[in-house]
Motif scaffolding. Structure first.
Motif, short mmCIF file in Angstrom:
data_model
loop_
_atom_site.label_atom_id
_atom_site.label_comp_id
_atom_site.label_asym_id
_atom_site.label_seq_id
_atom_site.Cartn_x
_atom_site.Cartn_y
_atom_site.Cartn_z
N ILE A 56 0.84 -1.20 0.00
CA ILE A 56 0.00 0.00 0.00
C ILE A 56 0.88 1.25 0.00
O ILE A 56 1.98 1.26 0.55
N ASP A 57 0.38 2.31 -0.64
CA ASP A 57 1.11 3.58 -0.66
C ASP A 57 0.71 4.43 0.55
O ASP A 57 -0.10 4.02 1.40
N GLY A 58 1.27 5.63 0.62
CA GLY A 58 1.01 6.49 1.75
C GLY A 58 -0.45 6.87 1.90
O GLY A 58 -0.98 6.96 3.02
N ALA A 59 -1.14 7.08 0.77
CA ALA A 59 -2.55 7.46 0.84
C ALA A 59 -3.40 6.35 1.45
O ALA A 59 -4.26 6.59 2.30
N GLU A 60 -3.17 5.11 1.01
CA GLU A 60 -3.94 3.99 1.56
C GLU A 60 -3.55 3.71 3.00
O GLU A 60 -4.41 3.36 3.82
N LEU A 61 -2.28 3.90 3.33
CA LEU A 61 -1.86 3.74 4.72
C LEU A 61 -2.63 4.72 5.61
O LEU A 61 -3.14 4.35 6.68
N ARG A 62 -2.74 5.96 5.19
CA ARG A 62 -3.43 6.95 6.02
C ARG A 62 -4.95 6.78 6.01
O ARG A 62 -5.63 7.19 6.93
#
Length: 377
Positions: free
Chosen positions: A119-125
């Motif tokens: 997952i990228d940063g957007a999905e992590l957040r």
């Protein structure tokens, strides 16, 4: 007095209780011997993680098998065990860790495993809104979650006993040996005899294996946990870190359980542990760095459980390399709770059917030094 049973299980943790239950379901009536009480040690005091995420490749098939049982655990033991599936997220704190995560997921996909997802940063957040903005991404296993360990172990114990297993608590197994084709174990004034013996004795299992001619590189450890005062709800998944030692989850009442691998000093023969408060402080500090919401929380309680850790951090699981009728099920190295339901099912298959479709070859005791038969064989 000698009492004959279909199988003898030494150890009343989640693994021993699960094996007893699944043997009963297969028509095999075992006796389970626990020197304290079911769940007294690691199985009752761990973090309760139900995790396929970040496992050694050798234990992934067993973990996947177990996950299928967890998702229907109430049907098996008449108790949902507090199991909740909000996923587990591994947080990469920098680009180097994210690159390692990317390589890990690609390798698993090449092997046919798809439960871990980069997952990228957007999905992590989206999954963990309160995480530090500096974290670039990570890995998620969406079916994972957590359960209540003592409640779970008790549920497996209760169901096994209800189906015909004899459960003996508060008396240690002694003088384990094989005589006249049967395994024999002294339990107080009684001796139990059976064609099958399962060594699921946790931190004490290495001694049993060594006494039976199969020494392995195992040590006793005591992973520490602590729980905080309530804070405002900020997370649903269980979170672990790629680099630093940390895992944590938030309960419905707002309290946060913090773990991650820091160890207490175990005094195995006294059933005691001494906490390392410096390391606990380090874990608390790591949480505060990544989640600002935690900076005003206080630590309410801390504890540790005694368990066995193998040199290669994966369990010894399967038939003995030298003895007929002997099976090992120990050394889960601080990540065995999720494996318990599936391990019991697979162990029952090995005992009753002589094999299993679940790939466990990499967990065999034969991966260690060449053992020599004991004189009693």
């Amino acid at each position: 007095m000698i009492i004959t049973k279909d199988a003898i299980i030494i150890g009343g943790g989640i693994h021993g209780c699960s094996t007893a239950l699944h043997l009963c379901l297969a028509g095999v009536k075992p006796v389970l011997i626990e020197k304290d009480y079911a769940g007294r040690h690691a199985s009752g005091v761990n973090a309760g993680g139900v995790r396929q995420l970040a496992r050694d490749v050798a234990e992934i098939p067993l973990s996947i098998r177990s996950m299928g049982i967890w998702e229907n655990v109430a049907d098996l033991v008449d108790d949902d065990c507090g199991f909740e599936s909000h996923g587990q997220v591994l947080v990469a704190e920098n680009e180097v860790e994210l690159a390692a995560s990317r390589a890990r997921v690609a390798d698993l996909n090449a092997r046919g495993f798809t439960h871990e997802e980069l997952i990228d940063g957007a999905e992590l957040r989206r999954l963990v809104p309160a995480v530090a903005e500096s974290c670039p991404g990570g890995v998620v296993s969406r079916r994972d979650g957590a359960a209540q360990p003592a409640r779970t172990t008790t549920a497996f114990r209760r169901k096994a006993e209800g189906l015909g297993a004899r459960i003996i608590e508060g008396v240690a197994a002694a003088n384990v040996r094989k005589e006249d084709g049967l395994w024999r174990v002294d339990v107080g004034a009684e001796t139990y005899a059976a064609p099958v013996l399962v060594n699921a004795a946790g931190a004490w299992a290495g001694r049993i294996a060594a006494a039976l001619g199969e020494p392995v590189p195992v040590e006793t450890i005591a992973p520490m946990l602590m729980i905080t005062s309530p804070v405002a709800p900020f997370i649903d998944p269980v979170v672990i870190l790629r680099g630093r030692k940390l895992s944590f989850k938030q309960f419905k009442n707002g309290t946060v359980l913090i773990g991650g691998g820091h160890l207490a000093m175990p005094y195995q023969d006294r059933n005691e542990t001494v906490l390392d408060w410096r390391k606990l402080s380090e874990s608390a500090g790591t949480v505060s760095e990544l989640f600002a919401v935690m900076r005003n929380a206080t630590i309410v309680r801390a504890w540790a459980g005694i368990e066995a850790r193998m040199r290669d951090d994966i369990p010894v699981f399967g038939p003995s390399a030298i003895h007929d009728g002997l099976y090992h099920q120990f050394g889960f190295s601080a990540h065995g709770f999720q494996l318990g339901p599936g391990a019991g099912a697979v162990m029952a298959e090995l005992i009753v059917n002589g094999g299993t479709q679940t790939r466990i070859g990499g967990l065999s005791i034969a991966r260690f030094s060449n053992p020599s038969p004991s004189p009693s064989t």
